[in-house]
Scaffold this motif. Structure first.
Motif, PDB file in Angstrom:
ATOM      1  N   MET A  46      38.094  46.606  15.707  1.00 24.38           N
ATOM      2  CA  MET A  46      37.781  47.229  16.997  1.00 24.38           C
ATOM      3  C   MET A  46      36.337  46.952  17.398  1.00 24.38           C
ATOM      4  SD  MET A  46      37.953  51.295  18.003  1.00 24.38           S
ATOM      5  CE  MET A  46      36.686  51.744  16.796  1.00 24.38           C
ATOM      6  N   TYR A  47      35.402  47.092  16.463  1.00 21.60           N
ATOM      7  CA  TYR A  47      33.993  46.866  16.790  1.00 21.60           C
ATOM      8  C   TYR A  47      33.716  45.406  17.128  1.00 21.60           C
ATOM      9  CZ  TYR A  47      33.009  51.578  15.040  1.00 21.60           C
ATOM     10  OH  TYR A  47      32.979  52.935  14.863  1.00 21.60           O
ATOM     11  N   ILE A  48      34.323  44.491  16.383  1.00 22.90           N
ATOM     12  CA  ILE A  48      34.147  43.069  16.653  1.00 22.90           C
ATOM     13  C   ILE A  48      34.595  42.726  18.070  1.00 22.90           C
ATOM     14  CG2 ILE A  48      35.064  40.773  16.073  1.00 22.90           C
ATOM     15  CD1 ILE A  48      32.890  41.716  14.155  1.00 22.90           C
ATOM     16  N   ALA A  49      35.654  43.409  18.526  1.00 22.04           N
ATOM     17  CA  ALA A  49      36.212  43.132  19.854  1.00 22.04           C
ATOM     18  C   ALA A  49      35.622  44.017  20.946  1.00 22.04           C
ATOM     19  CB  ALA A  49      37.728  43.311  19.813  1.00 22.04           C
ATOM     20  N   ASP A  50      34.603  44.838  20.601  1.00 24.52           N
ATOM     21  CA  ASP A  50      33.960  45.731  21.571  1.00 24.52           C
ATOM     22  C   ASP A  50      34.950  46.709  22.192  1.00 24.52           C
ATOM     23  OD1 ASP A  50      31.351  44.700  21.261  1.00 24.52           O
ATOM     24  OD2 ASP A  50      31.804  43.041  22.616  1.00 24.52           O
ATOM     25  N   GLU A 102      40.818  50.084  33.563  1.00 28.15           N
ATOM     26  CA  GLU A 102      41.160  50.183  32.149  1.00 28.15           C
ATOM     27  C   GLU A 102      41.438  48.777  31.630  1.00 28.15           C
ATOM     28  OE1 GLU A 102      44.833  52.359  29.832  1.00 28.15           O
ATOM     29  OE2 GLU A 102      43.785  53.475  31.411  1.00 28.15           O
ATOM     30  N   GLY A 103      40.956  48.504  30.434  1.00 25.74           N
ATOM     31  CA  GLY A 103      41.240  47.230  29.793  1.00 25.74           C
ATOM     32  C   GLY A 103      41.998  47.467  28.501  1.00 25.74           C
ATOM     33  N   CYS A 104      42.305  46.387  27.800  1.00 27.66           N
ATOM     34  CA  CYS A 104      43.046  46.485  26.542  1.00 27.66           C
ATOM     35  C   CYS A 104      42.707  45.265  25.699  1.00 27.66           C
ATOM     36  CB  CYS A 104      44.550  46.535  26.828  1.00 27.66           C
ATOM     37  SG  CYS A 104      45.575  46.595  25.339  1.00 27.66           S
ATOM     38  N   LEU A 105      42.467  45.486  24.414  1.00 19.30           N
ATOM     39  CA  LEU A 105      42.119  44.372  23.531  1.00 19.30           C
ATOM     40  C   LEU A 105      43.281  43.401  23.360  1.00 19.30           C
ATOM     41  CD1 LEU A 105      40.067  46.212  20.759  1.00 19.30           C
ATOM     42  CD2 LEU A 105      39.287  45.213  22.921  1.00 19.30           C
ATOM     43  N   SER A 106      44.505  43.848  23.636  1.00 16.14           N
ATOM     44  CA  SER A 106      45.664  42.963  23.564  1.00 16.14           C
ATOM     45  C   SER A 106      45.968  42.283  24.889  1.00 16.14           C
ATOM     46  CB  SER A 106      46.902  43.748  23.094  1.00 16.14           C
ATOM     47  OG  SER A 106      46.746  44.155  21.746  1.00 16.14           O
ATOM     48  N   VAL A 107      45.169  42.574  25.909  1.00 20.18           N
ATOM     49  CA  VAL A 107      45.241  41.885  27.204  1.00 20.18           C
ATOM     50  C   VAL A 107      43.824  41.381  27.488  1.00 20.18           C
ATOM     51  CG1 VAL A 107      46.084  42.028  29.586  1.00 20.18           C
ATOM     52  CG2 VAL A 107      46.939  43.639  27.881  1.00 20.18           C
ATOM     53  N   PRO A 108      43.335  40.439  26.672  1.00 18.18           N
ATOM     54  CA  PRO A 108      41.914  40.073  26.688  1.00 18.18           C
ATOM     55  C   PRO A 108      41.443  39.528  28.023  1.00 18.18           C
ATOM     56  CG  PRO A 108      43.202  38.484  25.416  1.00 18.18           C
ATOM     57  CD  PRO A 108      44.097  39.641  25.701  1.00 18.18           C
ATOM     58  N   GLY A 109      40.358  40.136  28.519  1.00 16.66           N
ATOM     59  CA  GLY A 109      39.720  39.647  29.734  1.00 16.66           C
ATOM     60  C   GLY A 109      40.202  40.287  31.018  1.00 16.66           C
ATOM     61  N   ALA A 110      41.222  41.144  30.951  1.00 15.25           N
ATOM     62  CA  ALA A 110      41.775  41.757  32.163  1.00 15.25           C
ATOM     63  C   ALA A 110      41.386  43.221  32.247  1.00 15.25           C
ATOM     64  CB  ALA A 110      43.293  41.624  32.183  1.00 15.25           C
ATOM     65  N   ALA A 111      41.278  43.730  33.462  1.00 17.16           N
ATOM     66  CA  ALA A 111      41.044  45.156  33.707  1.00 17.16           C
ATOM     67  C   ALA A 111      41.674  45.522  35.039  1.00 17.16           C
ATOM     68  CB  ALA A 111      39.551  45.477  33.718  1.00 17.16           C
ATOM     69  N   MET A 112      42.428  46.613  35.028  1.00 19.63           N
ATOM     70  CA  MET A 112      43.097  47.063  36.242  1.00 19.63           C
ATOM     71  C   MET A 112      42.987  48.577  36.346  1.00 19.63           C
ATOM     72  SD  MET A 112      44.253  44.292  37.687  1.00 19.63           S
ATOM     73  CE  MET A 112      45.330  44.995  38.929  1.00 19.63           C
ATOM     74  N   ARG A 175      40.309  34.299  31.421  1.00 18.76           N
ATOM     75  CA  ARG A 175      39.155  34.771  30.648  1.00 18.76           C
ATOM     76  C   ARG A 175      39.375  34.853  29.146  1.00 18.76           C
ATOM     77  NH1 ARG A 175      38.455  39.948  34.724  1.00 18.76           N
ATOM     78  NH2 ARG A 175      37.983  38.763  36.623  1.00 18.76           N
ATOM     79  N   ARG A 176      40.612  34.696  28.684  1.00 19.33           N
ATOM     80  CA  ARG A 176      40.894  34.963  27.273  1.00 19.33           C
ATOM     81  C   ARG A 176      40.112  34.050  26.334  1.00 19.33           C
ATOM     82  NH1 ARG A 176      44.982  31.775  25.030  1.00 19.33           N
ATOM     83  NH2 ARG A 176      45.762  33.438  23.663  1.00 19.33           N
ATOM     84  N   ASP A 177      39.923  32.779  26.717  1.00 16.56           N
ATOM     85  CA  ASP A 177      39.207  31.863  25.830  1.00 16.56           C
ATOM     86  C   ASP A 177      37.763  32.309  25.617  1.00 16.56           C
ATOM     87  OD1 ASP A 177      41.486  30.364  25.579  1.00 16.56           O
ATOM     88  OD2 ASP A 177      40.842  28.744  26.921  1.00 16.56           O
ATOM     89  N   VAL A 178      37.139  32.802  26.672  1.00 17.35           N
ATOM     90  CA  VAL A 178      35.764  33.305  26.547  1.00 17.35           C
ATOM     91  C   VAL A 178      35.736  34.538  25.656  1.00 17.35           C
ATOM     92  CG1 VAL A 178      33.825  34.316  27.805  1.00 17.35           C
ATOM     93  CG2 VAL A 178      35.049  32.363  28.767  1.00 17.35           C
ATOM     94  N   VAL A 179      36.705  35.439  25.848  1.00 17.16           N
ATOM     95  CA  VAL A 179      36.780  36.647  25.028  1.00 17.16           C
ATOM     96  C   VAL A 179      36.977  36.279  23.568  1.00 17.16           C
ATOM     97  CG1 VAL A 179      38.144  38.716  24.544  1.00 17.16           C
ATOM     98  CG2 VAL A 179      37.635  38.081  26.913  1.00 17.16           C
ATOM     99  N   PHE A 180      37.876  35.339  23.277  1.00 17.92           N
ATOM    100  CA  PHE A 180      38.140  34.933  21.907  1.00 17.92           C
ATOM    101  C   PHE A 180      36.905  34.297  21.271  1.00 17.92           C
ATOM    102  CE2 PHE A 180      43.008  34.375  22.508  1.00 17.92           C
ATOM    103  CZ  PHE A 180      43.148  35.751  22.484  1.00 17.92           C
TER     104      PHE A 180
END
Length: 204
Positions: A46-50, A102-112, A175-180
């Motif tokens: 969780m911390y690694i993924a902010d 709201e965002g989600c670590l399993s939906v990297p880079g998105a917020a709705m 955005r997922r590649d940047v997040v990864f």
């Protein structure tokens, strides 16, 4: 924190994977080394993924467990874990819905924007089987509801209209590649700090 210091980074599952689509199993064995290690790994991941929270199925384990490190709207930090949680929300006549991003670590880079109640209570157990009652308001209440959703097989995308869900998936694709890359960089920094000889000598 101590749990993260002991943990190992695990891969975070992505929306669309089967483990995120089905309800998780109840934990039946408490006080085990395996359960403690899972909690430790989840905190570090969780911390690694902010993140502010992480459910077990987000690291590929279909157990009813989530961890959190999340502030409420007053800036009070809440840190912990809960096993086999039950979510209590205010009665419809008493609840106030807050519609915010709201965002989600399993939906990297998105917020709705997702409507959630501004208060929530979770009842469950800790990893040793001790009963817990966790009360959340504001952003922390949102976190509790979000993580509980994971354990019943839902992501926040399931609360969106078809149009908004499509937009969230578009954001993720962009955005997922940047997040990864950011996650990988932070994970490597943690591993480097743990390697013998990588630390600067202590002044004598």
């Amino acid at each position: 924190m101590a749990e993260a210091a002991r943990g190992s980074v695990r891969r975070i599952t992505e929306v669309g994977e089967d483990v995120l689509k089905r309800p998780c199993r109840e934990v039946t064995e408490f006080g085990s080394a395996a359960l403690s290690a899972l909690v430790d790994d989840m905190f570090l991941t969780m911390y690694i993924a902010d993140g502010a929270g992480l459910a077990a199925n987000q690291v590929g384990v279909d157990l009813r467990l989530f961890v959190y490190d999340c502030p409420d709207d007053d800036g009070v930090r809440h840190v912990g874990h809960v096993v086999n949680p039950v979510l209590d929300l205010p009665d419809p006549g008493d609840r106030r819905l807050i519609d915010t991003y709201e965002g989600c670590l399993s939906v990297p880079g998105a917020a709705m924007s997702v409507p959630r109640t501004d208060r929530a209570v979770v009842r469950g157990l800790d990893k040793d089987g001790t009963p817990l009652v966790i009360e959340g308001t504001g952003y922390f209440a949102r976190c509790l509801q979000h993580e509980y959703d994971h354990l019943v097989g839902h992501t926040y995308l399931d609360r969106l209209s078809k149009r908004d869900r499509k937009e969230a998936l578009r954001q993720m694709a962009d955005r997922r590649d940047v997040v990864f890359a950011l996650r990988a960089s932070k994970a490597e920094a943690v591993e480097a700090a743990r390697r013998p000889g990588d630390q600067a000598p202590t002044p004598g």
